[in-house]
Design a protein around this motif. Sequence first.
Motif, PDB file in Angstrom:
ATOM      1  N   LEU A 146       0.818  -1.215   0.000  1.00  0.00           N
ATOM      2  CA  LEU A 146       0.000   0.000   0.000  1.00  0.00           C
ATOM      3  C   LEU A 146       0.851   1.264   0.000  1.00  0.00           C
ATOM      4  O   LEU A 146       0.620   2.183  -0.793  1.00  0.00           O
ATOM      5  N   ALA A 147       1.855   1.321   0.858  1.00  0.00           N
ATOM      6  CA  ALA A 147       2.664   2.530   0.973  1.00  0.00           C
ATOM      7  C   ALA A 147       3.525   2.779  -0.258  1.00  0.00           C
ATOM      8  O   ALA A 147       3.956   3.908  -0.499  1.00  0.00           O
ATOM      9  N   ASN A 148       3.771   1.724  -1.037  1.00  0.00           N
ATOM     10  CA  ASN A 148       4.664   1.855  -2.191  1.00  0.00           C
ATOM     11  C   ASN A 148       3.921   2.138  -3.497  1.00  0.00           C
ATOM     12  O   ASN A 148       4.553   2.437  -4.520  1.00  0.00           O
ATOM     13  N   LEU A 149       2.600   2.058  -3.491  1.00  0.00           N
ATOM     14  CA  LEU A 149       1.842   2.238  -4.726  1.00  0.00           C
ATOM     15  C   LEU A 149       2.113   3.616  -5.331  1.00  0.00           C
ATOM     16  O   LEU A 149       2.036   4.634  -4.643  1.00  0.00           O
ATOM     17  N   GLY A 150       2.424   3.616  -6.606  1.00  0.00           N
ATOM     18  CA  GLY A 150       2.702   4.868  -7.301  1.00  0.00           C
ATOM     19  C   GLY A 150       4.164   5.110  -7.555  1.00  0.00           C
ATOM     20  O   GLY A 150       4.508   5.992  -8.350  1.00  0.00           O
ATOM     21  N   ARG A 151       5.022   4.348  -6.920  1.00  0.00           N
ATOM     22  CA  ARG A 151       6.458   4.493  -7.165  1.00  0.00           C
ATOM     23  C   ARG A 151       6.876   3.661  -8.377  1.00  0.00           C
ATOM     24  O   ARG A 151       6.118   2.852  -8.893  1.00  0.00           O
ATOM     25  N   GLY A 152       8.117   3.876  -8.804  1.00  0.00           N
ATOM     26  CA  GLY A 152       8.573   3.259 -10.032  1.00  0.00           C
ATOM     27  C   GLY A 152       8.622   1.753  -9.998  1.00  0.00           C
ATOM     28  O   GLY A 152       8.523   1.104 -11.048  1.00  0.00           O
ATOM     29  N   ASN A 153       8.754   1.157  -8.826  1.00  0.00           N
ATOM     30  CA  ASN A 153       8.813  -0.304  -8.730  1.00  0.00           C
ATOM     31  C   ASN A 153       7.474  -0.895  -8.295  1.00  0.00           C
ATOM     32  O   ASN A 153       7.405  -1.995  -7.762  1.00  0.00           O
ATOM     33  N   SER A 154       6.384  -0.145  -8.533  1.00  0.00           N
ATOM     34  CA  SER A 154       5.035  -0.686  -8.356  1.00  0.00           C
ATOM     35  C   SER A 154       4.385  -0.796  -9.724  1.00  0.00           C
ATOM     36  O   SER A 154       4.811  -0.142 -10.682  1.00  0.00           O
ATOM     37  N   TYR A 155       3.336  -1.624  -9.812  1.00  0.00           N
ATOM     38  CA  TYR A 155       2.691  -1.825 -11.118  1.00  0.00           C
ATOM     39  C   TYR A 155       1.209  -2.090 -10.884  1.00  0.00           C
ATOM     40  O   TYR A 155       0.793  -3.213 -10.581  1.00  0.00           O
ATOM     41  N   VAL A 156       0.392  -1.029 -11.016  1.00  0.00           N
ATOM     42  CA  VAL A 156      -1.042  -1.167 -10.766  1.00  0.00           C
ATOM     43  C   VAL A 156      -1.844  -0.381 -11.798  1.00  0.00           C
ATOM     44  O   VAL A 156      -1.320   0.475 -12.508  1.00  0.00           O
TER      45      VAL A 156
END
Length: 537
Positions: free
Chosen positions: A348-358
């Motif tokens: 949840l806290a990492n969503l939106g960063r370059g190493n997330s994919y949603v």
Amino acid sequence: MTAQPNFLVILADDLGFSDIGAFGSEISTPHLDELAYAGLRFTDFHTASACSPTRAMLLSGTDHHLAGLGTFAEILTPAHAGKPGYEGYLNDQVAALPEILQDAGYYTIMSGKWHLGLTPERSPHARGFDRSFALLPGAANHYGFEADIAPDQVPRLLKGTRGLYAEDGEYVKELPDDYYSSDYFTDRLLGYLAEAPAGKPFFAYLPFSAPHWPLQAPDELIARYAHRYHAGPDALRLERLARLKDLGLIDADVEAHPVIATNTEWSALSDEQKAFSARTMAVYAAMVERMDWNIGRVIEQLKTSGQFDNTVILFLSDNGAEGALLEALPAFGPNLQQVIDTHYDNSLANLGRGNSYVWYGPRWAQAGTAPARLYKAFTTEGGIRVPALLHYGKLARQRAISRDFATVMDIAPTLLELAGITHPAPRFRAREVLPVRGRSLLPWLHATTDRTHPQDHVTGWELFGRKAIRQGDWKAVFIPEPAGPSRWQLYDLSQDPGEIHDQAEARPDILTGLLGAWQQYVRETGVLEDIPAPALL
């Protein structure tokens, strides 16, 4: 100041109809809002139902089946191979707008998503741009992050997203460490503008890849929306509809099409699932705000250089909001979720960063396309009616809302007429080329005509076996199962813009006439009707 106007065409990627402030959004978009309120907001502007076909229509002025993008290059089937109009790139049957303007003395520049050819001979540089920085395929990580995934393990969804960039016809091997797509595309365009030859008008094309998935944005912008979407997509949809009515962009008594989705309703989600979903929408909003901030940078440079008043600025989305991915997950291969779980951090806290994919799914998408039916990849209004605005102080129709029907094919002939340039068909650069199918908006923009297209004008759409044909306010739609009934439906858009009340049985005379027009459209454009639609979207 040059006698001919400059042109700045800005394209958003998968932006919904109500996703900017001047079109009903809660997202902060002050620069686009200023252009929209001072200019002309279109409420009946149409594109293709997906990105590369729209881009082909924009740059050619004709139907995408004629221009080479009858379907996506990524999913060309053996049945499409070798068929005219299904080359998978912007073909040589058309004279590209930048080519025509380049030959007429314009300085032509582009920075952003191309999606009209992957090789140097099909790059922007080869189609008329003096300077260009391009994301060649349809999508990429917005931070340039590339997971270390073995090629034979990459599902179809991710295959097309591995970064492939070109500058002036040469492949780019590295991106800067601080790369973020919207920022970098704008940086390069501003650099090209600063190099503009004195005395030459310019054509600048800025096609963002935002807010296309994967949803990624700077942390500080995501934080601004961290608590905004916790009421869920249905609540947001009602807010947007009310705001659209207040702005006069839709009628007060409009009936919105019910949401169509197979994923779990908001009320049935756990608290953790709601937090995750709300976060994806927050990231999406942050992407839109960052795009707007970058547009503001370009406007500021135009004003500083004294070119703003002589620049025609056009902004639009390439299709409706993207809602299909979550529902189509199985079509991308059984290992997609495993690959994402292994190589990306979707905590949840990492969503939106370059190493997330949603992505955010069909319910949030339909908050952005309401009151229309469905979203991107469908030929219903939710897939093809887009936000569009035109700003140029020398036109009669400014500070207004347009209800005039127009399409993306009308852009090229409009800009050419504004520049005083005649389209070169039937020959251009020693080859045979097709005429435009679009029509110049200029007489209507100067208020010398009441409409751009005559009442009996026919426009057709087809992609992935999904079809539509429109004449005046009547529109026939064919949507295959499971999203539709696999038969032609009929709607009177003047009374039913949500495409809810099928008139096929009540008005067989209208439907029969439209189906005859459909067959004529097929003959004129080379649509291949008998090829099964791909199991992709």
